[in-house]
Design a protein around this motif. Structure first.
Motif, PDB file in Angstrom:
ATOM      1  N   PHE A 113       0.816  -1.131  -0.072  1.00 46.82           N
ATOM      2  CA  PHE A 113       0.111  -0.061  -0.053  1.00 46.82           C
ATOM      3  C   PHE A 113       0.851   1.261  -0.040  1.00 46.82           C
ATOM      4  N   VAL A 114       1.845   1.343   0.787  1.00 54.30           N
ATOM      5  CA  VAL A 114       2.916   2.303   0.964  1.00 54.30           C
ATOM      6  C   VAL A 114       3.423   2.615  -0.432  1.00 54.30           C
ATOM      7  N   ALA A 115       4.085   1.418  -0.934  1.00 52.62           N
ATOM      8  CA  ALA A 115       4.428   1.598  -2.449  1.00 52.62           C
ATOM      9  C   ALA A 115       3.511   2.251  -3.469  1.00 52.62           C
ATOM     10  N   LYS A 116       2.350   2.029  -3.223  1.00 55.49           N
ATOM     11  CA  LYS A 116       1.392   2.523  -4.336  1.00 55.49           C
ATOM     12  C   LYS A 116       1.189   3.980  -3.994  1.00 55.49           C
ATOM     13  N   VAL A 117       1.386   4.592  -2.602  1.00 56.98           N
ATOM     14  CA  VAL A 117       1.229   5.776  -2.402  1.00 56.98           C
ATOM     15  C   VAL A 117       2.539   6.625  -2.789  1.00 56.98           C
TER      16      VAL A 117
END
Length: 164
Positions: free
Chosen positions: A158-162
């Motif tokens: 999820f953080v990588a998508k952000v």
């Protein structure tokens, strides 16, 4: 997770300006948090019912993410599952959390979302330190360490998508 102080938290945010990070509501009881039981630190903003925040260690650095959500209006019998820890909750215990993307994409209005425990207490649910209303954790063949690794993998994605 190591214990965080207000400065650690405010300087970690990747999807908001320094001014926004300076103004966000950081919990006052940081010294009382169960840091040894937390894989990431998440909290709801008591002054803004549609905002939450989380801070996690990613690649040896802290990554803070500002989140927005709308309270669920699901029915009494409907259950939803958190996309991080796979805990199920009835009636609004899981919400679609959206995060503005970092950088130019975020300034253009792009965001990503994931269904998460509304109270962001995933690490405590995994360890049995907190029990969701109506039960919520199902029996798994994975060890606690494997469940934690899965949750951190989901959070990292999820953080990588952000940031991506």
């Amino acid at each position: 997770m190591r214990a965080l102080d207000e400065r650690d938290i405010r300087t970690s945010f990747i999807n908001c300006s320094k001014g926004e990070a300076k103004r966000l509501a950081v919990p006052r009881d940081l010294d009382e948090r169960p840091w040894d039981d937390l894989d990431f630190f998440g909290w709801r903003d008591p002054g803004a019912p549609d905002r939450s925040y989380l801070v996690a260690e990613q690649d040896g650095r802290l990554a803070g993410v500002a989140l927005r959500f709308q309270q669920s209006r699901s029915g009494f019998l409907q259950r939803s599952m958190c996309g991080l820890c796979l805990t199920t909750h009835p009636r609004g215990g899981v919400s679609l959390m959206t995060a503005r993307k970092a950088g130019a994409a975020g300034r253009e209005g792009n965001s990503v979302g994931l269904y998460m425990c509304t109270d962001l207490a995933c690490p405590l649910y995994l360890r049995g330190r907190k029990v969701p209303e109506g039960g919520g954790r199902f029996e798994e063949s994975l060890t606690l360490e494997e469940q934690i690794a899965r949750t951190l993998g989901n959070l990292s994605a999820f953080v990588a998508k952000v940031t991506g």
